[in-house]
Motif scaffolding. Structure first.
Motif, PDB file in Angstrom:
ATOM      1  N   ASP A 136     -13.299  20.840  58.716  1.00 33.08           N
ATOM      2  CA  ASP A 136     -14.518  20.892  59.523  1.00 33.08           C
ATOM      3  C   ASP A 136     -15.652  21.424  58.660  1.00 33.08           C
ATOM      4  N   GLN A 137     -16.571  20.524  58.277  1.00 30.83           N
ATOM      5  CA  GLN A 137     -17.715  20.944  57.451  1.00 30.83           C
ATOM      6  C   GLN A 137     -18.611  21.933  58.189  1.00 30.83           C
ATOM      7  N   ASN A 138     -18.686  21.803  59.492  1.00 29.82           N
ATOM      8  CA  ASN A 138     -19.594  22.638  60.282  1.00 29.82           C
ATOM      9  C   ASN A 138     -19.214  24.114  60.190  1.00 29.82           C
ATOM     10  N   THR A 139     -17.919  24.400  60.216  1.00 35.84           N
ATOM     11  CA  THR A 139     -17.437  25.789  60.185  1.00 35.84           C
ATOM     12  C   THR A 139     -16.826  26.166  58.839  1.00 35.84           C
ATOM     13  N   GLU A 140     -16.705  25.174  57.949  1.00 34.75           N
ATOM     14  CA  GLU A 140     -16.021  25.352  56.660  1.00 34.75           C
ATOM     15  C   GLU A 140     -14.632  25.959  56.876  1.00 34.75           C
ATOM     16  N   GLU A 141     -13.893  25.302  57.772  1.00 38.06           N
ATOM     17  CA  GLU A 141     -12.546  25.763  58.125  1.00 38.06           C
ATOM     18  C   GLU A 141     -11.565  24.599  58.075  1.00 38.06           C
ATOM     19  N   LEU A 142     -10.368  24.899  57.570  1.00 38.14           N
ATOM     20  CA  LEU A 142      -9.285  23.921  57.520  1.00 38.14           C
ATOM     21  C   LEU A 142      -8.282  24.222  58.625  1.00 38.14           C
ATOM     22  N   LEU A 143      -7.856  23.174  59.327  1.00 31.96           N
ATOM     23  CA  LEU A 143      -6.794  23.290  60.324  1.00 31.96           C
ATOM     24  C   LEU A 143      -5.592  22.498  59.833  1.00 31.96           C
ATOM     25  N   LEU A 144      -4.463  23.186  59.652  1.00 29.76           N
ATOM     26  CA  LEU A 144      -3.198  22.540  59.315  1.00 29.76           C
ATOM     27  C   LEU A 144      -2.308  22.573  60.545  1.00 29.76           C
ATOM     28  N   GLY A 145      -1.694  21.439  60.901  1.00 28.57           N
ATOM     29  CA  GLY A 145      -0.839  21.394  62.075  1.00 28.57           C
ATOM     30  C   GLY A 145       0.461  20.663  61.796  1.00 28.57           C
ATOM     31  N   ARG A 146       1.539  21.131  62.446  1.00 25.08           N
ATOM     32  CA  ARG A 146       2.857  20.514  62.278  1.00 25.08           C
ATOM     33  C   ARG A 146       3.498  20.326  63.648  1.00 25.08           C
ATOM     34  N   ASP A 147       4.268  19.250  63.812  1.00 24.57           N
ATOM     35  CA  ASP A 147       4.829  18.912  65.115  1.00 24.57           C
ATOM     36  C   ASP A 147       5.819  19.960  65.618  1.00 24.57           C
ATOM     37  N   ARG A 148       6.184  19.826  66.887  1.00 21.72           N
ATOM     38  CA  ARG A 148       6.958  20.855  67.578  1.00 21.72           C
ATOM     39  C   ARG A 148       8.315  21.138  66.939  1.00 21.72           C
ATOM     40  N   PHE A 176       5.169  28.380  50.795  1.00 20.68           N
ATOM     41  CA  PHE A 176       5.578  28.517  52.184  1.00 20.68           C
ATOM     42  C   PHE A 176       5.438  27.179  52.914  1.00 20.68           C
ATOM     43  N   GLN A 177       6.002  27.109  54.119  1.00 23.34           N
ATOM     44  CA  GLN A 177       5.820  25.941  54.964  1.00 23.34           C
ATOM     45  C   GLN A 177       5.235  26.369  56.303  1.00 23.34           C
ATOM     46  N   ILE A 178       4.411  25.485  56.885  1.00 23.96           N
ATOM     47  CA  ILE A 178       3.967  25.723  58.259  1.00 23.96           C
ATOM     48  C   ILE A 178       5.198  25.561  59.142  1.00 23.96           C
ATOM     49  N   PRO A 179       5.592  26.575  59.898  1.00 26.99           N
ATOM     50  CA  PRO A 179       6.807  26.444  60.723  1.00 26.99           C
ATOM     51  C   PRO A 179       6.621  25.391  61.814  1.00 26.99           C
ATOM     52  N   PRO A 180       7.705  24.801  62.309  1.00 29.88           N
ATOM     53  CA  PRO A 180       7.603  23.880  63.443  1.00 29.88           C
ATOM     54  C   PRO A 180       6.888  24.530  64.627  1.00 29.88           C
ATOM     55  N   GLY A 181       6.061  23.733  65.304  1.00 33.39           N
ATOM     56  CA  GLY A 181       5.364  24.238  66.477  1.00 33.39           C
ATOM     57  C   GLY A 181       4.276  25.249  66.157  1.00 33.39           C
ATOM     58  N   HIS A 182       3.751  25.243  64.937  1.00 31.55           N
ATOM     59  CA  HIS A 182       2.704  26.171  64.511  1.00 31.55           C
ATOM     60  C   HIS A 182       1.509  25.410  63.925  1.00 31.55           C
ATOM     61  N   GLY A 190      -9.966  34.136  55.649  1.00 28.35           N
ATOM     62  CA  GLY A 190      -8.558  34.202  55.306  1.00 28.35           C
ATOM     63  C   GLY A 190      -7.720  33.176  56.045  1.00 28.35           C
ATOM     64  N   LEU A 191      -6.404  33.378  56.005  1.00 31.02           N
ATOM     65  CA  LEU A 191      -5.446  32.449  56.599  1.00 31.02           C
ATOM     66  C   LEU A 191      -4.822  33.072  57.849  1.00 31.02           C
ATOM     67  N   LYS A 192      -4.839  32.321  58.957  1.00 29.93           N
ATOM     68  CA  LYS A 192      -4.216  32.780  60.191  1.00 29.93           C
ATOM     69  C   LYS A 192      -3.278  31.690  60.699  1.00 29.93           C
ATOM     70  N   ILE A 193      -2.049  32.075  61.036  1.00 24.94           N
ATOM     71  CA  ILE A 193      -1.046  31.132  61.518  1.00 24.94           C
ATOM     72  C   ILE A 193      -0.677  31.501  62.946  1.00 24.94           C
ATOM     73  N   LYS A 194      -0.587  30.482  63.809  1.00 26.96           N
ATOM     74  CA  LYS A 194      -0.317  30.740  65.225  1.00 26.96           C
ATOM     75  C   LYS A 194       0.696  29.735  65.752  1.00 26.96           C
ATOM     76  N   GLN A 195       1.596  30.217  66.602  1.00 23.94           N
ATOM     77  CA  GLN A 195       2.562  29.346  67.264  1.00 23.94           C
ATOM     78  C   GLN A 195       1.930  28.738  68.506  1.00 23.94           C
ATOM     79  N   TYR A 196       2.055  27.411  68.671  1.00 22.28           N
ATOM     80  CA  TYR A 196       1.500  26.770  69.858  1.00 22.28           C
ATOM     81  C   TYR A 196       2.581  26.250  70.801  1.00 22.28           C
ATOM     82  N   TRP A 197       3.866  26.270  70.371  1.00 20.21           N
ATOM     83  CA  TRP A 197       4.928  25.747  71.227  1.00 20.21           C
ATOM     84  C   TRP A 197       6.257  26.351  70.808  1.00 20.21           C
ATOM     85  N   GLN A 198       7.143  26.541  71.785  1.00 16.91           N
ATOM     86  CA  GLN A 198       8.519  26.929  71.478  1.00 16.91           C
ATOM     87  C   GLN A 198       9.437  26.390  72.572  1.00 16.91           C
TER      88      GLN A 198
END
Length: 329
Positions: free
Chosen positions: A127-139, A198-204, A212-220
């Motif tokens: 996102d150029q507007n916020t200069e932020e990267l979003l990484l996503g991985r399936d459940r 490292f790897q983005i964990p499933p559902g995160h 900085g870097l922030k990782i969040k779980q979106y599903w379990q």
């Protein structure tokens, strides 16, 4: 499958030659096309195996005003339904891909977009507007996504070998995590068999910005929920069958022929039967036989093929075959 890679550096621009090198390490994942995006802190790369929208679906893909960019590996099975909802909200599309649907979902819902996705995926949105990267991985973590983070700089890719295209990143085996692979077939959590990779964990998902870097779980998995109801076995059987039928149907959405792997086991035989009997009477299947009889399931594969009547192809694998390919793998 496709390959994605990229570098976000909030303090300096990256050499495009490194991005190209990372992309080349992923060429086997996407032999049909490749593309890059490099502007400001962000450098993104993609290698494509074409499945949907063969003519205009090359990546990276952008939104209407080219301020948000995505590289994507996977399939979003419910993308036609999502696209219709987004069109109704006024979004405009320039491709017919499932990839572009994700970028408009991001515009509409932010990180809540994951609630709407039915698929298997790994993606990076810049996102150029916020200069932020979003990484996503399936459940369930079907699609891989690895990264190396060092303060202001983050390097990510579908495979670790692409990250190691960067010679500044140390290569050091982690013996404990390597032991997990030999014991459990995989490392645990966000770990890999290399230190500081490292790897983005499933559902995160992960967000990377100047802060900085922030990782969040979106599903379990919903362990512990009391969902049992007094229903007959026949009712449960019918509901399960309908769910599997729908899951199979939406996975057949493609602009190229779709085949099925037939191992000879119950799972693959059942899904192949669903396709053959309900959607595709000319189904192509394939399987692998082994010279070591301890692992060979050719007998069961043949029984399934004879029963289903599919257009079947098989290859035989020996220890010599494994030995020859092992260094390349």
């Amino acid at each position: 499958m496709c390959g994605i890679a990229g570098i976000i550096n909030h303090q300096a621009s990256e050499e495009k030659s490194l991005l190209i090198k990372m992309s080349e390490f992923l060429r086997h994942r996407g032999p049909d096309a490749s593309g890059t995006y490099a502007q400001g802190p962000a450098s993104l790369a993609h290698t494509r195996l074409s499945i949907i929208d063969l003519n205009s679906g090359d990546q990276p893909i952008h939104n209407e005003n080219k301020t948000i960019w995505i590289v994507f590996n996977g399939e979003i099975f419910n993308y036609p339904e999502l696209k219709n909802q987004l069109l109704a909200k006024g979004h405009k599309f320039y491709t017919k891909t499932d990839t572009e649907v994700i970028i408009h979902l991001y515009e509409e819902f932010g990180t809540q977009l994951f609630d709407h996705l039915n698929g298997q995926f790994a993606f990076a949105i810049w996102d150029q507007n916020t200069e932020e990267l979003l990484l996503g991985r399936d459940r369930m973590g079907i699609r891989p996504l690895f990264y190396c983070h060092n303060h202001h700089r983050l390097v990510f890719a579908s495979e670790i070998k692409a990250i190691f295209a960067d010679n500044t990143i140390p290569r050091q085996i982690d013996p404990a995590n390597l032991s997990d692979i030999f014991t459990c077939w995989a490392t645990l959590g966000d770990q890999t068999c290399f230190k500081n990779i490292f790897q983005i964990p499933p559902g995160h998902y992960a967000r990377f910005s100047k802060k900085g870097l922030k990782i969040k779980q979106y599903w379990q998995l919903p362990f512990g929920k009391k969902i049992y109801q007094e229903r007959s076995v026949e009712d449960w059987r019918e509901e399960l069958n309908q769910l599997l039928l729908d899951a199979t149907r939406i996975r057949l959405r493609a602009d190229v022929p779709v085949g099925a792997y037939l191992s000879g086991g119950i799972d693959s035989t059942y899904t192949s039967a669903l396709v053959k009997n309900n959607f595709n009477n000319k189904l192509c299947t394939f399987s692998v036989g082994f010279s070591d009889k301890q692992f060979d399931e050719s007998y069961f594969q043949k029984k399934a093929v004879d029963y289903l009547g599919t257009d079947h192809k098989t290859i035989s694998c020996s220890y010599n075959d494994i030995g020859k390919i092992f260094p390349k793998v």
